[in-house]
Enzyme design. Structure first.
Site, PDB file in Angstrom:
ATOM      1  CE  LYS A 124      -4.171  -1.877   2.078  1.00 26.13           C
ATOM      2  NZ  LYS A 124      -5.282  -1.774   3.050  1.00 26.13           N
ATOM      3  NE  ARG A 140       2.210  -5.156  19.993  1.00 27.98           N
ATOM      4  CZ  ARG A 140       2.094  -6.210  19.073  1.00 27.98           C
ATOM      5  NH1 ARG A 140       1.923  -7.404  19.558  1.00 27.98           N
ATOM      6  NH2 ARG A 140       2.559  -5.958  17.821  1.00 27.98           N
TER       7      ARG A 140
HETATM    8  P1  NDP Z   1      -0.864  -3.554  10.659  1.00 26.26           P
HETATM    9  O1  NDP Z   1       0.033  -4.652  10.753  1.00 26.26           O
HETATM   10  O2  NDP Z   1      -0.384  -2.108   9.769  1.00 26.26           O
HETATM   11  O3  NDP Z   1      -1.290  -2.966  12.159  1.00 26.26           O
HETATM   12  C1  NDP Z   1      -1.281  -3.898  13.088  1.00 26.26           C
HETATM   13  C2  NDP Z   1      -1.928  -3.349  14.451  1.00 26.26           C
HETATM   14  O4  NDP Z   1      -2.278  -4.421  15.339  1.00 26.26           O
HETATM   15  C3  NDP Z   1      -0.593  -2.500  15.051  1.00 26.26           C
HETATM   16  O5  NDP Z   1      -1.229  -1.353  15.640  1.00 26.26           O
HETATM   17  C4  NDP Z   1      -0.304  -3.480  16.131  1.00 26.26           C
HETATM   18  O6  NDP Z   1       0.491  -2.822  17.241  1.00 26.26           O
HETATM   19  C5  NDP Z   1      -1.358  -4.078  16.708  1.00 26.26           C
HETATM   20  N1  NDP Z   1      -1.176  -5.564  16.980  1.00 26.26           N
HETATM   21  C6  NDP Z   1      -0.877  -6.665  16.622  1.00 26.26           C
HETATM   22  N2  NDP Z   1      -0.827  -7.748  17.521  1.00 26.26           N
HETATM   23  C7  NDP Z   1      -1.048  -7.100  18.844  1.00 26.26           C
HETATM   24  C8  NDP Z   1      -1.358  -7.411  20.158  1.00 26.26           C
HETATM   25  N3  NDP Z   1      -1.109  -8.796  20.392  1.00 26.26           N
HETATM   26  N4  NDP Z   1      -1.725  -6.776  21.077  1.00 26.26           N
HETATM   27  C9  NDP Z   1      -2.003  -5.525  20.645  1.00 26.26           C
HETATM   28  N5  NDP Z   1      -1.971  -4.915  19.382  1.00 26.26           N
HETATM   29  C10 NDP Z   1      -1.358  -5.581  18.579  1.00 26.26           C
HETATM   30  O7  NDP Z   1      -2.321  -3.996   9.813  1.00 26.26           O
HETATM   31  P2  NDP Z   1      -3.534  -3.314   9.445  1.00 26.26           P
HETATM   32  O8  NDP Z   1      -3.723  -1.963  10.117  1.00 26.26           O
HETATM   33  O9  NDP Z   1      -3.100  -3.307   7.890  1.00 26.26           O
HETATM   34  O10 NDP Z   1      -4.794  -4.349   9.467  1.00 26.26           O
HETATM   35  C11 NDP Z   1      -5.336  -4.346  10.909  1.00 26.26           C
HETATM   36  C12 NDP Z   1      -6.523  -5.225  10.689  1.00 26.26           C
HETATM   37  O11 NDP Z   1      -7.290  -4.806   9.796  1.00 26.26           O
HETATM   38  C13 NDP Z   1      -6.239  -6.465  10.134  1.00 26.26           C
HETATM   39  O12 NDP Z   1      -6.911  -7.697  10.873  1.00 26.26           O
HETATM   40  C14 NDP Z   1      -6.944  -6.624   8.615  1.00 26.26           C
HETATM   41  O13 NDP Z   1      -7.268  -7.766   8.115  1.00 26.26           O
HETATM   42  C15 NDP Z   1      -8.025  -5.596   8.969  1.00 26.26           C
HETATM   43  N6  NDP Z   1      -8.509  -4.875   7.657  1.00 26.26           N
HETATM   44  C16 NDP Z   1      -9.593  -5.159   7.078  1.00 26.26           C
HETATM   45  C17 NDP Z   1     -10.073  -4.359   6.172  1.00 26.26           C
HETATM   46  C18 NDP Z   1     -11.784  -4.442   5.696  1.00 26.26           C
HETATM   47  O14 NDP Z   1     -11.884  -4.111   4.633  1.00 26.26           O
HETATM   48  N7  NDP Z   1     -12.335  -5.043   6.435  1.00 26.26           N
HETATM   49  C19 NDP Z   1      -9.470  -3.157   5.589  1.00 26.26           C
HETATM   50  C20 NDP Z   1      -7.970  -3.180   5.915  1.00 26.26           C
HETATM   51  C21 NDP Z   1      -7.691  -3.794   7.047  1.00 26.26           C
HETATM   52  P3  NDP Z   1       1.972  -2.666  17.183  1.00 26.26           P
HETATM   53  O15 NDP Z   1       2.120  -1.184  16.266  1.00 26.26           O
HETATM   54  O16 NDP Z   1       2.420  -2.409  18.683  1.00 26.26           O
HETATM   55  O17 NDP Z   1       2.832  -3.619  16.344  1.00 26.26           O
END
Ligand code: NDP
Length: 270
Positions: free
Chosen positions: A66, A152
């Protein structure tokens, strides 16, 4: 010959976009082909150039491309600029490339569809990845009472708040107290059947719990947790996924698919 579209990323085989766009085309009696395009590591530009040279008209972009798609576009929509990420590219006849981000507007569309407006509500965003960042502009445009982000890794949330240009509040998971109307899980925890570390009290007292992740066979872990705590509206991200796809379809084809019909179809054809 049919116009060519695809979704690109890595991995890509799991993507539901080909089924969704093919369903849109079928219901609109439109003629197009929509496939998946695997982007080898470091080969985004080559892959997209090749697609365009073969007559490709538009691409959806997914993880991890992206940001590169953002750089590839000649012109960005305000939503793509605010998100710092592009989930759809349109290849214009004059050779220029337009990049947009429809994820956040898909989220808003889904809430409105469900009669759950954001206006005047207290909103809590869990997570500060690409998806959370894409929600901020569209959410603030709906005039919420207040929006808070928690992550987190706090520095990421602080950076988004400092740069977004909206009065976004930042807190830590340990400091969270009940009082939010809408809690949105923008973390990727449901992918691993885990939960974000949000206190149960916060979830128990909200009106709407929305997980961006969707699951077709069973509830996501976040939706299941919210439901078990008695949250009145527990929603997964299928509606958002289909609504954002419909917005990209409209951008490419100038025709708007029926989102409700499509959601019904994909819920019953898991
Ligand atoms: P990213 O990898 O960019 O971000 C992941 C986020 O999750 C970060 O803030 C990370 O925190 C946090 N995270 C991961 N594991 C943990 C944990 N164990 N405890 C707390 N926080 C955690 O992913 P995206 O933002 O691209 O996507 C996020 C979700 O949204 C996904 O499940 C994706 O499938 C969904 N999505 C759905 C869409 C839809 O159309 N329905 C469109 C786009 C996304 P940290 O920064 O600390 O690592």
């Amino acid at each position: 010959m049919s116009d060519k579209y695809a979704v690109c990323g890595n991995p890509i085989a799991h993507s539901r976009s080909p089924q969704i766009h093919s369903f849109f085309a079928k219901t609109l009696k439109d003629d197009l082909t929509y496939t998946t395009l695997l982007v080898p590591p470091g080969k985004f530009k080559e892959t997209v150039d090749d697609f365009v040279s073969k007559g490709g008209k538009g691409l959806n972009i997914t993880v991890p491309c992206k940001l590169e798609a953002c750089a590839y576009a000649d012109e960005l929509s305000p939503y793509a600029k605010a998100a710092g990420a592009v989930n759809v590219l349109k290849f214009n006849q004059d050779g220029s490339v337009f990049g947009d981000n429809t994820d956040g507007r898909g989220f808003i569309y889904d809430l409105k569809r469900l009669n759950l407006p954001i206006r005047g509500q207290k909103v809590l965003l869990l997570g500060a990845g690409g998806a959370a960042q894409g929600l901020i502009k569209p959410v603030f445009e709906e005039q919420p009472l207040e929006v808070t982000i928690v992550n987190r890794t706090p520095q990421k949330a602080e950076k988004i708040a400092a740069e977004c240009g909206y009065p976004l509040q930042v807190t830590g998971y340990e400091q969270l107290t009940a009082g939010y109307d809408l809690v949105v899980n923008c973390t990727s925890t449901s992918l691993r059947h885990e939960l974000p570390p949000v206190p149960q009290e916060v979830l128990r007292h909200c009106k709407v719990a929305y997980d961006l992740m969707y699951a077709t066979d069973e509830e996501t872990s976040f939706v299941a947790e919210a439901r078990s705590l008695g949250v009145p509206h527990c929603i997964d991200g299928l509606g958002m996924l289909i609504a954002q796809a419909a917005l990209t379809y409209a951008l490419w084809r100038g025709k708007t698919p029926d989102v409700n019909l499509s959601i019904e179809h994909f819920r019953s054809h898991a």
